[in-house]
Motif scaffolding. Structure first.
Motif, PDB file in Angstrom:
ATOM      1  N   LEU A 478      -1.974 -34.284  -5.369  1.00 16.94           N
ATOM      2  CA  LEU A 478      -2.906 -33.862  -6.744  1.00 16.94           C
ATOM      3  C   LEU A 478      -4.269 -33.603  -5.750  1.00 16.94           C
ATOM      4  O   LEU A 478      -5.244 -33.432  -6.914  1.00 16.94           O
ATOM      5  CB  LEU A 478      -2.948 -35.163  -7.443  1.00 16.94           C
ATOM      6  N   GLY A 479      -4.588 -33.650  -4.686  1.00 14.16           N
ATOM      7  CA  GLY A 479      -5.998 -33.462  -4.480  1.00 14.16           C
ATOM      8  C   GLY A 479      -6.480 -32.137  -4.681  1.00 14.16           C
ATOM      9  O   GLY A 479      -7.539 -32.011  -4.900  1.00 14.16           O
ATOM     10  N   ALA A 480      -5.766 -31.238  -4.635  1.00 14.02           N
ATOM     11  CA  ALA A 480      -6.054 -29.680  -4.848  1.00 14.02           C
ATOM     12  C   ALA A 480      -5.938 -29.260  -6.143  1.00 14.02           C
ATOM     13  O   ALA A 480      -6.171 -28.233  -6.802  1.00 14.02           O
ATOM     14  CB  ALA A 480      -5.440 -28.856  -3.981  1.00 14.02           C
ATOM     15  N   VAL A 481      -5.702 -30.309  -7.324  1.00 18.34           N
ATOM     16  CA  VAL A 481      -5.358 -29.663  -8.544  1.00 18.34           C
ATOM     17  C   VAL A 481      -6.532 -29.688  -9.562  1.00 18.34           C
ATOM     18  O   VAL A 481      -7.448 -30.590  -9.299  1.00 18.34           O
ATOM     19  CB  VAL A 481      -4.178 -30.859  -9.458  1.00 18.34           C
ATOM     20  N   ASP A 482      -6.677 -28.766 -10.219  1.00 20.75           N
ATOM     21  CA  ASP A 482      -7.767 -28.376 -10.934  1.00 20.75           C
ATOM     22  C   ASP A 482      -8.057 -29.574 -11.960  1.00 20.75           C
ATOM     23  O   ASP A 482      -7.142 -30.174 -12.501  1.00 20.75           O
ATOM     24  CB  ASP A 482      -7.747 -27.046 -11.634  1.00 20.75           C
ATOM     25  N   ASP A 483      -9.285 -29.758 -12.387  1.00 20.89           N
ATOM     26  CA  ASP A 483      -9.630 -30.919 -13.308  1.00 20.89           C
ATOM     27  C   ASP A 483      -8.883 -30.955 -14.515  1.00 20.89           C
ATOM     28  O   ASP A 483      -8.421 -31.875 -14.941  1.00 20.89           O
ATOM     29  CB  ASP A 483     -11.086 -31.026 -13.541  1.00 20.89           C
ATOM     30  N   GLU A 484      -8.706 -29.615 -15.174  1.00 23.15           N
ATOM     31  CA  GLU A 484      -8.236 -29.719 -16.542  1.00 23.15           C
ATOM     32  C   GLU A 484      -6.715 -29.574 -16.315  1.00 23.15           C
ATOM     33  O   GLU A 484      -6.126 -30.149 -17.394  1.00 23.15           O
ATOM     34  CB  GLU A 484      -8.432 -28.328 -17.148  1.00 23.15           C
ATOM     35  N   ASP A 485      -6.186 -29.653 -15.202  1.00 22.70           N
ATOM     36  CA  ASP A 485      -4.623 -29.972 -14.910  1.00 22.70           C
ATOM     37  C   ASP A 485      -4.333 -31.444 -14.508  1.00 22.70           C
ATOM     38  O   ASP A 485      -3.049 -31.507 -14.376  1.00 22.70           O
ATOM     39  CB  ASP A 485      -3.816 -28.817 -14.180  1.00 22.70           C
ATOM     40  N   PHE A 486      -5.321 -31.916 -14.023  1.00 28.41           N
ATOM     41  CA  PHE A 486      -5.057 -33.356 -13.346  1.00 28.41           C
ATOM     42  C   PHE A 486      -4.241 -34.193 -14.138  1.00 28.41           C
ATOM     43  O   PHE A 486      -3.275 -34.806 -13.781  1.00 28.41           O
ATOM     44  CB  PHE A 486      -6.512 -33.844 -13.046  1.00 28.41           C
ATOM     45  N   ALA A 487      -4.817 -34.563 -15.399  1.00 29.17           N
ATOM     46  CA  ALA A 487      -4.011 -35.457 -16.132  1.00 29.17           C
ATOM     47  C   ALA A 487      -2.599 -35.236 -16.383  1.00 29.17           C
ATOM     48  O   ALA A 487      -1.652 -36.125 -16.200  1.00 29.17           O
ATOM     49  CB  ALA A 487      -4.616 -35.652 -17.377  1.00 29.17           C
ATOM     50  N   ALA A 488      -2.146 -34.048 -16.724  1.00 25.94           N
ATOM     51  CA  ALA A 488      -0.703 -33.834 -16.840  1.00 25.94           C
ATOM     52  C   ALA A 488      -0.060 -33.954 -15.524  1.00 25.94           C
ATOM     53  O   ALA A 488       1.131 -34.207 -15.447  1.00 25.94           O
ATOM     54  CB  ALA A 488      -0.768 -32.135 -17.372  1.00 25.94           C
ATOM     55  N   GLU A 489      -0.551 -33.523 -14.529  1.00 30.41           N
ATOM     56  CA  GLU A 489      -0.045 -33.424 -13.054  1.00 30.41           C
ATOM     57  C   GLU A 489       0.312 -34.826 -12.744  1.00 30.41           C
ATOM     58  O   GLU A 489       1.180 -35.353 -12.175  1.00 30.41           O
ATOM     59  CB  GLU A 489      -0.746 -32.501 -12.238  1.00 30.41           C
ATOM     60  N   ALA A 490      -0.878 -35.719 -12.917  1.00 30.27           N
ATOM     61  CA  ALA A 490      -0.870 -37.205 -12.604  1.00 30.27           C
ATOM     62  C   ALA A 490       0.337 -37.757 -13.227  1.00 30.27           C
ATOM     63  O   ALA A 490       1.041 -38.625 -12.742  1.00 30.27           O
ATOM     64  CB  ALA A 490      -2.011 -37.767 -12.852  1.00 30.27           C
ATOM     65  N   LEU A 491       0.309 -37.558 -14.521  1.00 31.72           N
ATOM     66  CA  LEU A 491       1.484 -38.169 -15.440  1.00 31.72           C
ATOM     67  C   LEU A 491       2.732 -37.640 -14.970  1.00 31.72           C
ATOM     68  O   LEU A 491       3.814 -38.433 -14.909  1.00 31.72           O
ATOM     69  CB  LEU A 491       1.345 -37.800 -17.003  1.00 31.72           C
ATOM     70  N   ALA A 492       3.064 -36.447 -14.545  1.00 35.56           N
ATOM     71  CA  ALA A 492       4.224 -35.896 -13.992  1.00 35.56           C
ATOM     72  C   ALA A 492       4.500 -36.641 -12.714  1.00 35.56           C
ATOM     73  O   ALA A 492       5.813 -37.001 -12.678  1.00 35.56           O
ATOM     74  CB  ALA A 492       4.339 -34.496 -13.798  1.00 35.56           C
ATOM     75  N   TRP A 493       3.462 -36.785 -11.942  1.00 35.87           N
ATOM     76  CA  TRP A 493       3.656 -37.695 -10.743  1.00 35.87           C
ATOM     77  C   TRP A 493       4.456 -39.052 -11.037  1.00 35.87           C
ATOM     78  O   TRP A 493       5.408 -39.623 -10.434  1.00 35.87           O
ATOM     79  CB  TRP A 493       2.703 -37.554  -9.932  1.00 35.87           C
ATOM     80  N   VAL A 494       3.646 -39.663 -12.083  1.00 33.45           N
ATOM     81  CA  VAL A 494       4.355 -40.918 -12.408  1.00 33.45           C
ATOM     82  C   VAL A 494       5.641 -40.823 -12.892  1.00 33.45           C
ATOM     83  O   VAL A 494       6.415 -41.910 -12.674  1.00 33.45           O
ATOM     84  CB  VAL A 494       3.130 -41.689 -13.436  1.00 33.45           C
ATOM     85  N   LYS A 495       6.031 -40.089 -13.900  1.00 33.77           N
ATOM     86  CA  LYS A 495       7.190 -39.971 -14.500  1.00 33.77           C
ATOM     87  C   LYS A 495       8.260 -39.698 -13.272  1.00 33.77           C
ATOM     88  O   LYS A 495       9.442 -40.332 -13.266  1.00 33.77           O
ATOM     89  CB  LYS A 495       7.301 -38.801 -15.384  1.00 33.77           C
ATOM     90  N   ARG A 496       8.030 -38.740 -12.386  1.00 28.44           N
ATOM     91  CA  ARG A 496       8.872 -38.551 -11.346  1.00 28.44           C
ATOM     92  C   ARG A 496       9.136 -39.783 -10.414  1.00 28.44           C
ATOM     93  O   ARG A 496      10.330 -40.034 -10.001  1.00 28.44           O
ATOM     94  CB  ARG A 496       8.641 -37.331 -10.784  1.00 28.44           C
ATOM     95  N   THR A 497       8.099 -40.627 -10.369  1.00 22.21           N
ATOM     96  CA  THR A 497       8.212 -41.699  -9.272  1.00 22.21           C
ATOM     97  C   THR A 497       9.079 -42.644  -9.901  1.00 22.21           C
ATOM     98  O   THR A 497       9.925 -43.359  -9.292  1.00 22.21           O
ATOM     99  CB  THR A 497       6.608 -42.113  -8.903  1.00 22.21           C
TER     100      THR A 497
END
Length: 695
Positions: A478-497
């Motif tokens: 997630l280091g290169a994810v845009d700020d506006e997409d960070f929350a959604a991508e972070a939550l997706a990482w949590v769900k997948r994990t």
């Protein structure tokens, strides 16, 4: 009294308050920077610190100093050097230099090294750990240190643990930076709950098995055990209370925040729990606590037993490792009132869950020992199967995330207990699952598999590194994810994990017969003995895992495997030899005397026409039992010799675990069965009835 406690608290510790008082301000600031941020301490600064430390120690009555370290034995070691320096005029002065503070040179040849060093290669070094303050013990200034070989390999428990804290700090900061936070330091905190037994010293002195092995190798079941459950949290007997009072006083003087003390479940069993501290300091404090327990117990005519299973038929002793992560003092595992909305918490929670699942084998190996094998899996301790308990509310959050459903928090409820004079009780959102090896308890995880006599550096090293691995994965992805997409991508990482590691979550009864079958279906490991467990340390992926984070290099991993494997074999060898010795030199002579007296009694009665049926039946039982003991001792001796002939540590350990130990148990049963019928005055050692129930 309260003023006295607070005035004496930490008086035997070269703590921050003492440093501020005694060090020049620039020196104090530089030392504080090194403690908090790392770096090399200039020799001029080290000299100033050493001088202040020496002057303070002399005022406390110290005459010597020692680098206090943690070799692979798991306990602590120290070599005392005097401050005394003779002068040419026949007088002397007390000196202590920065070089002596920062580095020492104990003989490294006789400590376990797992093949890292040859016996003739004696040189090793200790290096000052300024994150854990020096303290006074008796007349000695003890300086916590790391311990390495001449070529720099870690020969101790502390060094790899400290390396793991570096990895955790680095990766957690990367994750927190993505949330817009830049703490100066991220570290794990630990609160070790220590269980132990106290028995009378005079009883201990009459038990060769307790003296040599720390546990009773023989002993029939007492007429009363813990079934009435009256000992748990019961009134503390006066003798024990005096011991506990002195222990508190000594620990408080050394800055150890002991707060809770109580009777545990088994008779003669007790527990001490401290306030949470930075893990390095907490581990040092726990080791010092264990030392002080043994020393102080003897002053009260008692012996402190810290073996995981000193007595059969009653609970053994563990050491609960309460672990969490904090950033500049803020707990990162605090879920807040709305954990489902706390994305940062969910990232760290998912990281811990994945870490435990990915490294079940290493966590199990980190608590593996001959003593702990007797405890894990019994209805007194967690099973040998690693799983995580989250509690109803947090489990519901995880379930909702995995399923993509909504979560409705009910908050903390109050309970009216039906008595107007009693306040309503505020109920926590999670109960305590005492059968879980790894349980979330509000804002921390409680790793309950640790043995009572073990050094907590090992399990915390594994845990820190495993969590760092998951945090690294999050930061990389997630280091290169845009700020506006960070929350959604972070939550997706949590769900997948969470979805990938759902199998490790178990909120049920770990003692049930169904759980091992269910765990097998889930693909969870069930490594029942140390011999079955230790080889996982040598798996290539585990060697690469430690190496990637700079915690252990391949040689250091191999050394730890060899040291633990050899220690296991040595301990069982000592137990086997002790059993044979006791059988032949203690029990058989007594049984011969008793059967001879009984036979004489029978012959006397028969000479006057008395049948003596009961005596004849008992005599036959004694003769058969005596033969079984003699044969059992011969068998244990022969099998132990065969085990000792095996050169490969893994092969030897497996032979001990699955061949020698069953025969040792059979010998025990043969002896214990006769203890139940031999006259009390004849039996050569104190019984369980005597040892566990004293006034």
């Amino acid at each position: 009294m309260s003023d006295k406690v607070t005035q004496e608290y930490g008086t035997l510790v070269f703590n921050d308050a003492v440093m501020q008082e005694r060090l020049p301000r620039p020196t104090y600031k530089e030392l504080s920077r090194v403690i908090k941020e790392g770096g090399t301490l200039h020799l001029d600064i080290a000299n100033e610190v050493a001088h202040a430390m020496k002057e303070w120690a002399l005022e406390q009555g110290a005459t010597h100093y020692a680098h206090w370290f943690q070799p692979l034995t798991g306990i602590t070691s120290e070599k005392h050097d005097s401050f005394l320096t003779p002068k040419s005029d026949g007088t002397a002065m007390m000196t202590f230099s920065g070089k002596e503070l920062v580095q020492g040179e104990p003989d490294a040849s006789s400590f376990p090294n797992g093949g890292l060093r040859a016996t003739f290669e004696a040189r090793g070094y200790t290096a000052w750990d300024p994150t854990s303050p020096a303290f006074i013990k008796d007349e000695v200034l003890c300086i916590p240190t790391a311990f390495v070989s001449y070529t720099g390999e870690a020969l101790d428990k502390k060094t790899p643990f400290l390396r793991s804290t570096v990895a955790l700090d680095r990766e957690a900061k990367r994750v927190l930076a993505l949330f817009g936070k830049n703490p100066k330091k991220v570290e794990c905190t630990v609160g070790p709950e220590q269980e132990y037994f106290l028995i009378r010293e005079k009883d201990f002195a009459k038990r060769p098995d307790l003296i040599m092995c720390g546990r009773t190798l023989f002993g029939c079941e007492p007429v009363k055990g813990q079934e009435l459950e009256e000992h748990y949290f019961g009134a503390i007997r006066p003798t024990v209370n005096e011991f506990m009072k002195e222990l508190d006083d000594e620990l408080w003087k050394r800055g150890i925040p002991a707060t809770t003390k109580h009777n545990e479940v088994a008779p003669c069993q007790h527990e001490l729990a401290p306030v949470f501290e930075t893990a390095s300091r907490a581990i040092d404090h726990n080791l010092l606590t264990m030392e002080e327990m043994k020393i102080i117990a003897s002053r009260h005519g008692l012996t402190c037993l810290q073996h995981e299973k000193p007595f059969d038929y009653v609970n053994g002793s563990g050491k609960h490792d309460n672990w969490s992560i904090s950033a500049d003092g803020k707990n990162l595992l605090d879920p807040s009132d709305t954990p489902e909305e706390n994305l940062q918490f969910l990232v760290f929670l998912a990281s811990v869950i994945a870490a435990v699942d990915e490294h079940q084998d290493l966590l199990r190996a980190s608590v593996a020992s001959a003593g702990n094998d007797h405890r894990l899996g019994a209805n007194e301790a967690p099973p040998a199967i690693i799983s995580i308990f989250l509690g109803d509310d947090l489990n519901a959050v995880v379930r909702a995330l995995i399923d993509g459903s909504d979560f409705q928090s009910h908050g903390r409820e109050t309970m009216d207990v039906g008595v107007p004079q009693l306040a309503d009780i505020l109920r926590d959102n999670t109960d305590r699952n005492r059968t879980s090896p790894f349980a979330f308890t509000g804002n921390k995880f409680e790793f309950r598999m640790c043995g009572s006599q073990q050094n907590l550096s090992d399990p915390n090293m594994v845990l820190n590194t495993a969590v760092a691995e998951q945090l690294e994965d999050f930061a990389d992805k997630l280091g290169a994810v845009d700020d506006e997409d960070f929350a959604a991508e972070a939550l997706a990482w949590v769900k997948r994990t969470l979805s990938d590691h759902e199998r490790i979550i178990f909120n049920g009864n770990g003692y049930s017969d169904e759980w091992p079958l269910e765990a097998e279906k889930r693909g969870l490991l069930n490594l029942k003995t140390t011999a079955d467990t230790l080889a996982t340390l040598r798996d290539p992926e585990n060697i690469a895992f430690f190496g990637h984070f700079g915690v252990l290099d391949p040689a250091e991993v191999s050394a730890r495997y060899v040291a633990k494997a050899e220690q296991y074999g040595k301990l069982i060898n000592i137990e086997a030899r002790t059993m044979v010795y006791m059988a032949r030199h203690w029990y058989l002579p007594v049984l011969f005397d008793y059967t001879n007296d009984l036979a004489t009694s029978i012959a006397t009665k028969q000479s006057v026409g008395v049948v003596a049926k009961s005596e004849k039946d008992l005599l036959q039982r004694l003769v058969d039992g005596t033969d079984a003991i003699s044969e059992g001792a011969d068998k244990v001796e022969a099998l132990n010799a065969e085990a000792q002939s095996l050169e490969d540590p893994e092969e030897q350990d497996l032979f001990y675990a699955h061949t020698v130990l069953p025969e040792m148990e059979a010998l025990r049963k043969a002896v214990d069965s006769l203890e139940q019928v031999v006259g009390h005055d004849y039996w050569p050692v104190p019984s369980y009835n005597r040892m566990l129930f004293y006034v």
